[in-house]
Write a protein that holds these residues in place. Structure first.
Motif: not given
Lengths: 272, 787
Positions: B225-231
């Motif tokens: 998954l793209e990092e920006g889509r994980i918090r």
């Protein structure tokens, strides 16, 4: 680590408890739950029904019965720690040393005797005190000596439909002396070795028991009798070692700890 | 205003919520519609996993490796020559390598029902011989990882002048010492809640971690998954100790559920799972040979170290960290000229080794300090004397040691002198000559260590790890009412950084710490950091907070002078104010101007405003070395084999202390854990690799009655390389206690010729040592009569 599903009832009185116990063979009694709850959560015990006797009035009393004191099975360790029963001072000593206060607040005398952990305090202490376990069941009322009530680790003379309702502890004379010693790796743990001694010249009682064995506490009657006759000073270490060897098999380290526990319990008895 | 800056003993800001039971941990987060996850863990230590039968009718709520499509296994690279990579699937695939390894997960509205489902899963396992002993695992043909040619994660060889200096020695002392495997036992174990946020189009993962930004990178890689889509959000964390500085397979599994089903799932590790699958630290074995002169000066040291690495290497620090730290730190605080060390890191059928508070140094301190006492006994001198003559002196600082570590500053002998004086050695030596009324034997022990803290890029880059710490950033923002927000990427979970970082900001800007909010533990709200580990956070984040606050000062001066209509070179910054020749303006007034009355700002105002993000790392990034000496007095009961600690003194130096009370707290907590390692904690296994301590009935921790009142003395030798001269100190307390307590027991029993060298010192181990010694002492005739 969650218990598997079970039903729970709290009958209004002892008759109700006995009824439920008779009806449901997979039932388990719960009072303080300090041993049972971990077993439930580990799913090592999977009763279909828990019958709660923790608040059953008939099991909650401490009564003076003249020659002895009757302790209700659901009396907690903390309650015995917090009250001084003049003729049974050892109860307070033993109760105050059980596990931690949080456990003592919930754990009960009857629960400890019925659970029959060989390292527990009450099976040893009650044997040394010459107490009698009072049980009720289908066959009615039975009185069983505390010495011998435990048959083995987690095994007692209780029948499936029976429960401990009280324990009768004989009163000691003012001249009586007792000693109770246990060695725990840390505060609150079950002991590695334990011993209890009660000497009462008035009733000519000389009881000495070794606990924390693989099975029930073992009496060292001969040694106790000799000590009562000759005094502790006359007893050689080897006599204690021989007495321990006669009742408990174990390696040299277990033997060393047990001998020390017996010696220290006796020293408490005869301390100036 | 009372002193609140660096050095002030201010109460911790975070304690109000903790002490009132209002901390918010992952387990306190309950999201609507949340499902609970229970894992089925391997009952076998080593087995081929032939099949997994899901319970009939429940197939849709049970997940195995086959269901986790597209998930990348955990593989941690490292460029150390010969290092072998292990492949760990979050849920086991084809084989299980330790008892407790994750095999399947069950999902239900409650944890109890999830456990009901999990226990109905039927496994088809073909058991293999379990490799439980690291030395045996080196010799066998059974392979933990089939593709490997042996069971070694790596072998390290180090030699610096050994033969040359050993040849000058007249005294040789040999010893073997070992530490048991143990768990870290934080109050809160692993805990994860994962959910999908449709508005942010993000996977939200609440997890009990020390390293939220690292977990985001790890999850992005694992899930594709793209990092920006994980918090990743780490709320209050109930203790880390290293257990939570790596990517956890449970995190991947629960995150995958939320990503796949777009709804919340929760997993909370229970104590039994922790004690089984978390038995992952401390287990080292040392064969040591000291080459000394007749005064006990250690000229050369020869060592063979074995680290029981468990089954898998972790991401990102790898299992190589432990043998590396052992090899590099064994010489300790001593001036040793010759050193040779061979270190084996062996794969076994146990949970993969993780870096526990102290990271190898607890074990190496134990090894070198027991050796130091053995040398002293051999040459017939007081252990403290021999120790003192071997310590690196203050005059030698900065000192490059035999493993080329750069000890930045300190007076090691002084810390030893302090504990010797404060424990009152002479008094106890006199008392030892009399026998105790209760028959116990008194002993006094010493140990010294130094602790590399906040080591950075160059150190980790040398290992070629997948993730290397660089600059740590902090964001500071003065808001309109003049209060300050501080954002850092490290995480505070017991270190008190919500207070100490505020103290550092206060030191620079003068803002009342009541008006400083330290924000951490959320990748969505904080700048990047590799997180909290290796005693780095107060140096790294503290330095970054200082730099960021300093960056605001010229901007405040420019606006302030304009508001006062005076030349910018006539104003100066005082705590909370810009002061001009005739008047002054408060930071609050300046902030009001920036946010609400911008017409009042100078035309050439710095458009970055009252917010700054600045990165920091020390000029020399090989670490600031804290150090300490510990001394203890024990009473040993030779019939029961028990040890009571009668007194315990610590003299420590961690450079400039930001908050001495926090330093004390960290030291006490660490030392309590060290006592656990010394006397109580152990994760034993049977020959089949079955863990034997899976509840607190069998796994003992020190409690309040087993932990003495530590008497702590501080000195402050500044690091020449860090902001304010601060050194990290989070791990130190846990390093020395096993060494000092074993030395004390050996001192107590030297008349019986007893030497103990294996943790934990259970009554059984102690009594066995006493019996062995007495059997050796007994004349042959008596011995044969006994046998």
């Amino acid at each position: 680590m969650k218990a598997s599903a079970f039903d729970y009832v709290r009958p209004p009185d002892l008759a109700g408890v006995l009824d439920m116990l008779r009806q449901f063979s997979g039932a388990k009694l719960i009072a303080g739950g300090q041993s049972l709850l971990p077993l439930l959560n580990l799913r090592l015990a999977r009763p279909t029904l828990l019958i709660d006797i923790g608040r059953t009035e008939a099991l909650r009393a401490i009564e003076d019965r003249g020659t002895h004191v009757r302790i209700g099975a659901a009396v907690t360790h903390a309650e015995l720690e917090d009250c001084l029963i003049p003729d049974c001072p050892m109860l307070r000593t033993v109760a105050g040393g059980i596990a931690y206060r949080a456990i003592r607040n919930r754990g009960t005398v009857g629960g400890s005797l019925a659970h029959a952990d060989p390292a527990a305090d009450w099976p040893l202490a009650m044997a040394a005190l010459g107490a009698t376990v009072v049980v009720e069941g289908k066959a009615g009322h039975r009185r069983l000596p505390a010495d011998g009530f435990m048959l083995g680790a987690f095994q007692t003379r209780l029948e499936e439909d029976e429960l401990v309702v009280a324990v009768d502890v004989p009163k000691l004379s003012p001249d009586a002396r007792y000693g109770y010693y246990k060695f725990c790796r840390k505060t609150g743990e079950f002991p590695e070795a334990s011993a209890a001694a009660v000497f009462d010249p008035f009733s000519r009682t000389a009881r000495l028991y070794l606990g924390a064995l693989s099975g029930p506490p073992q009496p060292l009657h001969d040694l106790a009798a000799t000590i009562a006759r000759q005094g502790l000073a006359a007893i050689a270490d080897v006599a204690i070692a021989d007495a321990v060897d006669r009742v408990a098999a174990g390696d040299s380290i277990e033997r060393r700890m047990r001998c020390a526990a017996v010696t220290r319990a006796l020293k408490e008895v005869f301390a100036e | 205003m009372k002193h609140q800056g660096i050095g002030a003993r201010v109460p911790r800001k975070e304690d109000a919520r903790f002490l009132h039971g209002r901390g918010q941990y992952v387990s306190d987060i309950i999201l609507p519609g949340q499902s609970e996850v229970a894992f089925l863990r391997s009952p076998a230590a080593h087995a081929v996993l032939r099949g997994i039968a899901k319970p009939r009718g429940l197939e849709s709520v049970v997940f195995t490796a086959a269901d986790l499509a597209g998930i990348q296994p955990i593989t941690a690279q490292c460029t150390v020559p010969g290092y072998k990579v292990s492949v760990q699937d979050p849920l086991a695939r084809g084989k299980v390598r330790y008892a407790g390894e994750l095999i399947a997960m069950a999902v239900a509205p409650s944890r109890a029902v999830a456990e009901d489902i999990a226990e109905q899963i039927v496994l088809d396992l073909d058991e293999l011989p379990a490799l439980v002993d690291a030395h045996a695992a080196r010799a066998t043909t059974t392979r933990i990882h089939e593709e490997w040619e042996d069971n070694l994660f790596l072998i390290l060889n180090y030699d610096n002048g050994f033969e040359e200096h050993a040849s000058k020695a007249s005294v040789v002392v040999e010893r073997e010492v070992s530490m048991a495997r143990q768990a870290m036992v934080p109050l809160e174990g692993k805990a994860i809640v994962a959910d999908w946020d449709f508005r942010a189009d993000q996977l939200i993962v609440y997890t009990s971690t020390q390293v939220p930004h690292v977990i985001r990178i790890g999850l992005a890689q694992s899930l594709g998954l793209e990092e920006g889509r994980i918090r990743v959000i780490a709320p209050d964390v109930g203790g880390g100790f290293g257990y939570k500085c790596v990517l956890q397979p449970e995190e991947i599994c629960v995150a995958w559920l939320a990503l796949t089903y777009k709804r919340p799932f929760r997993y909370v590790e229970d104590r039994r799972e922790h004690l089984i699958a978390g038995a992952n630290s401390r287990q080292h074995h040392y064969r040591l040979r000291a080459h000394a002169d007749e005064r006990g000066r250690l000229l050369a040291l020869d060592a063979e170290v074995t680290v029981d690495g468990g089954a898998y290497s972790n991401w990102p620090f790898t299992v190589a960290l432990e043998p590396g730290q052992a090899t590099g730190n064994l010489p300790g605080p001593y001036d040793i000229k010759g050193y040779r060390c061979k270190t084996y890191c062996v794969a076994t059928n146990k949970p993969g080794f993780l870096p526990y508070r102290g990271v190898a140094r607890t074990s190496v301190c134990f090894a070198i300090e027991l050796l130091m006492d053995a040398i002293a006994r051999k040459v017939g001198r007081e252990p403290w004397e021999v120790r003192r003559e071997n310590l690196v002196t203050a005059q030698a600082m900065p000192y490059i040691n035999v493993t080329r570590k750069h000890y930045d500053s300190g007076d090691y002998p002084k810390s030893l002198d302090t504990v010797r004086r404060e424990i009152d050695l002479d008094l106890w030596r006199a008392r030892q000559l009399r026998s105790e009324p209760d028959g116990r034997r008194i002993g006094i022990g010493f140990a010294s260590y130094c602790e590399q803290s906040a080591h950075g890029t160059s150190v980790f880059a040398a290992w070629g790890l997948p993730l290397i710490p660089g600059y740590d950033q902090a964001t500071v923002r003065l808001v309109a009412d003049g209060s300050l927000e501080v954002r850092v990427g490290v995480h505070s979970h017991g270190q008190g950084m919500e207070t100490t970082l505020a103290q550092i900001a206060h030191e620079v800007l003068g803002t009342d710490i009541a008006n400083i909010r330290v924000i951490h533990g959320d990748t969505g709200m904080t700048p990047f950091s590799t997180g909290t580990y290796a005693s780095r956070s107060i140096v790294m984040a503290g330095g970054a907070v200082a730099k960021s606050c300093e960056a605001l000062i010229p901007r405040l001066l420019a606006i302030g002078s304009h508001l006062m209509q005076c030349a910018s070179n006539t104003v100066q910054y005082m705590p909370g104010r810009v002061v001009g020749p005739q008047s002054s303006v408060s930071v609050r007034e300046i902030a009001q101007a920036w946010y609400r009355q911008p017409q009042l700002l100078p035309p050439d105002v710095d458009v970055n405003g009252l917010e700054a993000t600045i990165g920091y790392k020390p000029q020399v990034d090989t670490g600031a070395f804290s150090y300490a000496s510990h001394a203890a007095v024990v009473a040993v009961d030779v019939d029961m084999g028990s040890v009571e600690i009668l007194d315990y003194v610590i003299a420590e130096d961690c450079g400039r202390m930001v908050n001495p009370m926090v330093v004390d707290g960290q030291t006490m907590g660490g030392a309590a854990q060290g006592i656990g390692t010394a006397l109580f904690e152990e994760s034993p296994y049977d020959v089949n690799g079955q863990p034997l301590a899976s509840t607190f009935m069998d796994y003992l921790l020190p409690g309040p009655t087993e932990v003495p009142k530590f008497r702590i003395y501080h000195t402050e030798t500044l690091s020449p390389y860090t902001a304010f001269g601060i050194k990290g100190m989070g791990e130190g307390g846990a390093i020395a206690p096993p060494a000092v307590l074993f030395n004390a027991v050996n001192d107590a029993l030297r008349g019986l010729n007893v030497e103990v060298s294996e943790t934990p010192l259970t009554p059984r181990r102690l009594l066995a040592a006493i019996e062995r010694a007495s059997a050796q002492r007994a004349p042959a005739s008596v011995r044969s009569a006994r046998e």
